[in-house]
Design a protein around this motif. Structure first.
Motif, PDB file in Angstrom:
ATOM      1  N   ASP A   3     -43.536 -47.952  42.833  1.00 36.49           N
ATOM      2  CA  ASP A   3     -44.810 -47.913  43.372  1.00 36.49           C
ATOM      3  C   ASP A   3     -44.815 -47.454  44.921  1.00 36.49           C
ATOM      4  N   LEU A   4     -45.153 -46.305  44.994  1.00 34.43           N
ATOM      5  CA  LEU A   4     -45.207 -45.889  46.442  1.00 34.43           C
ATOM      6  C   LEU A   4     -46.220 -46.283  47.131  1.00 34.43           C
ATOM      7  N   SER A   5     -47.398 -47.182  46.719  1.00 36.94           N
ATOM      8  CA  SER A   5     -48.109 -47.563  47.437  1.00 36.94           C
ATOM      9  C   SER A   5     -47.721 -49.083  47.945  1.00 36.94           C
ATOM     10  N   ASP A   6     -46.650 -49.650  47.685  1.00 35.97           N
ATOM     11  CA  ASP A   6     -46.152 -50.854  48.094  1.00 35.97           C
ATOM     12  C   ASP A   6     -45.519 -50.612  49.474  1.00 35.97           C
ATOM     13  N   PRO A   7     -46.029 -50.851  50.806  1.00 34.92           N
ATOM     14  CA  PRO A   7     -45.379 -50.661  52.167  1.00 34.92           C
ATOM     15  C   PRO A   7     -44.246 -51.700  52.347  1.00 34.92           C
ATOM     16  N   LEU A   8     -43.976 -52.894  51.662  1.00 32.00           N
ATOM     17  CA  LEU A   8     -42.877 -53.522  52.019  1.00 32.00           C
ATOM     18  C   LEU A   8     -41.622 -52.682  51.182  1.00 32.00           C
ATOM     19  N   LEU A   9     -42.019 -52.399  49.968  1.00 32.72           N
ATOM     20  CA  LEU A   9     -40.946 -51.787  49.235  1.00 32.72           C
ATOM     21  C   LEU A   9     -40.483 -50.420  50.136  1.00 32.72           C
ATOM     22  N   LEU A  10     -41.224 -49.763  50.674  1.00 34.02           N
ATOM     23  CA  LEU A  10     -40.827 -48.437  51.467  1.00 34.02           C
ATOM     24  C   LEU A  10     -40.133 -48.756  52.696  1.00 34.02           C
ATOM     25  N   VAL A  11     -40.570 -49.884  53.346  1.00 34.74           N
ATOM     26  CA  VAL A  11     -39.612 -50.345  54.399  1.00 34.74           C
ATOM     27  C   VAL A  11     -38.293 -50.835  54.006  1.00 34.74           C
ATOM     28  N   ALA A  12     -38.260 -51.542  52.894  1.00 33.95           N
ATOM     29  CA  ALA A  12     -37.063 -52.110  52.585  1.00 33.95           C
ATOM     30  C   ALA A  12     -36.131 -50.829  52.124  1.00 33.95           C
ATOM     31  N   VAL A  13     -36.567 -49.818  51.475  1.00 35.34           N
ATOM     32  CA  VAL A  13     -35.929 -48.763  50.953  1.00 35.34           C
ATOM     33  C   VAL A  13     -35.287 -48.151  52.359  1.00 35.34           C
ATOM     34  N   ALA A  14     -36.170 -47.660  53.454  1.00 37.91           N
ATOM     35  CA  ALA A  14     -35.850 -47.013  54.485  1.00 37.91           C
ATOM     36  C   ALA A  14     -34.769 -47.856  55.113  1.00 37.91           C
ATOM     37  N   ALA A  15     -34.715 -49.287  55.337  1.00 44.62           N
ATOM     38  CA  ALA A  15     -33.937 -50.199  56.112  1.00 44.62           C
ATOM     39  C   ALA A  15     -32.480 -49.897  55.230  1.00 44.62           C
ATOM     40  N   THR A  16     -32.563 -50.277  53.899  1.00 44.83           N
ATOM     41  CA  THR A  16     -31.250 -50.113  53.167  1.00 44.83           C
ATOM     42  C   THR A  16     -30.664 -48.770  53.466  1.00 44.83           C
ATOM     43  N   PHE A  17     -31.203 -47.701  53.302  1.00 44.48           N
ATOM     44  CA  PHE A  17     -30.580 -46.299  53.627  1.00 44.48           C
ATOM     45  C   PHE A  17     -30.179 -46.298  55.083  1.00 44.48           C
ATOM     46  N   LEU A  18     -30.838 -46.940  55.902  1.00 43.30           N
ATOM     47  CA  LEU A  18     -30.465 -46.994  57.187  1.00 43.30           C
ATOM     48  C   LEU A  18     -29.203 -47.597  57.516  1.00 43.30           C
ATOM     49  N   VAL A  19     -28.982 -48.837  56.995  1.00 42.84           N
ATOM     50  CA  VAL A  19     -27.810 -49.474  57.009  1.00 42.84           C
ATOM     51  C   VAL A  19     -26.563 -48.947  56.096  1.00 42.84           C
ATOM     52  N   ALA A  20     -27.035 -48.252  55.078  1.00 45.43           N
ATOM     53  CA  ALA A  20     -26.108 -47.657  54.116  1.00 45.43           C
ATOM     54  C   ALA A  20     -25.469 -46.381  55.048  1.00 45.43           C
ATOM     55  N   GLY A  21     -26.468 -45.737  55.752  1.00 48.05           N
ATOM     56  CA  GLY A  21     -25.837 -44.625  56.580  1.00 48.05           C
ATOM     57  C   GLY A  21     -25.070 -45.006  57.731  1.00 48.05           C
ATOM     58  N   ILE A  22     -25.249 -46.217  58.318  1.00 43.56           N
ATOM     59  CA  ILE A  22     -24.567 -46.613  59.419  1.00 43.56           C
ATOM     60  C   ILE A  22     -22.985 -47.076  58.786  1.00 43.56           C
TER      61      ILE A  22
END
Length: 250
Positions: A3-22
């Motif tokens: 669900d792309l309309s869920d802002p919490l999910l979008l933030v969580a996905v971005a944070a996950t890939f940021l940490v994974a990239g680190i």
């Protein structure tokens, strides 16, 4: 699926890939592993695996091309890569049809096994005469695990590390393995009709935090001990895997 309309999910996905990239920036690996572990608490393993395809491909190609020995590494490891492709297609049916509970348990198991093995196992060396039969076997098992869980580090990473490659060649060989695994997983999931437009859009958007995380990780690597960072990362990964296994059975 997502669900792309869920802002919490979008933030969580971005944070996950940021940490994974680190983590990938510091250690040279771990983006799909961290992404699958982090997203596993938010999405089904199938949806998480579909999401990691594009950022994983981009970052692994970057790693693959960052050295001069591509062709010699491909010539040496092609039997393993062939096994990865075949195994991934065979294992992907379980990721698609195995159900969320079984998928979560298997993903947790893969994460925990990788973390505990890397923390405790002693380094070993593969004799050159064993590579001819061992490479396709390791590739096939890696593909089966990747197809079933979306994690493609076991047993590929310990095996490649045991081949006695120089540091730069090792990083490039891991990049080759991860790239082929990502492409094979994408093809296997695509052949089973998994991808949806929302998934592809979010996967493409995840490139930005993943690359930012890699840049941050490379900065951190110059200022902290990679060995200490990796140890803390593996302990956290083992605990996450254990939690996912318990979630899958309780």
């Amino acid at each position: 699926m997502i669900d792309l309309s869920d802002p919490l999910l979008l933030v969580a996905v971005a944070a996950t890939f940021l940490v994974a990239g680190i983590v990938k920036g510091v250690t040279g690996m771990g983006l799909p592993t961290v992404a699958m572990g982090g997203l596993g608490g938010l999405l089904s393993p199938l949806a998480a695996a579909a999401l990691l395809i594009i950022p994983s491909f981009v970052t692994n190609v970057w790693q693959l091309l960052a050295g001069p020995s591509i062709m010699s590494i491909v010539r040496r490891l092609w039997p393993m890569m062939a096994g990865v492709v075949l195994g991934t297609f065979a294992g992907s049916s379980l990721l698609k049809d195995g159900g969320a509970v079984l998928g979560t348990f298997m993903l947790g198991l893969a994460l925990a096994v990788y973390a505990v093995y890397t923390l405790l196992a002693r380094p070993f060396q593969v004799r050159p005469q064993c590579e001819r039969w061992l490479s396709p076997l390791v590739g096939g098992v890696t593909g089966l695990v990747a197809g079933a869980t979306g994690v493609f580090v076991i047993p590929a990473v310990p095996y490649v590390q045991a081949l006695g490659l120089r540091r730069d060649d090792l990083v490039q060989a891991l990049g080759l393995s991860f790239t082929v695994s990502t492409v094979a997983l994408a093809a296997a999931l695509g052949s089973r009709g998994v991808f949806e437009m929302d998934t592809l859009l979010l996967s493409a958007a995840a490139i930005a935090p993943a690359l930012l995380g890699m840049w941050m990780g490379q900065y951190i690597r110059r200022r902290v001990s990679p060995a200490a960072f990796k140890r803390c990362f593996l302990i956290a990964l083992a605990l996450l895997g254990l939690e996912m296994m318990l979630r899958g059975v309780l």
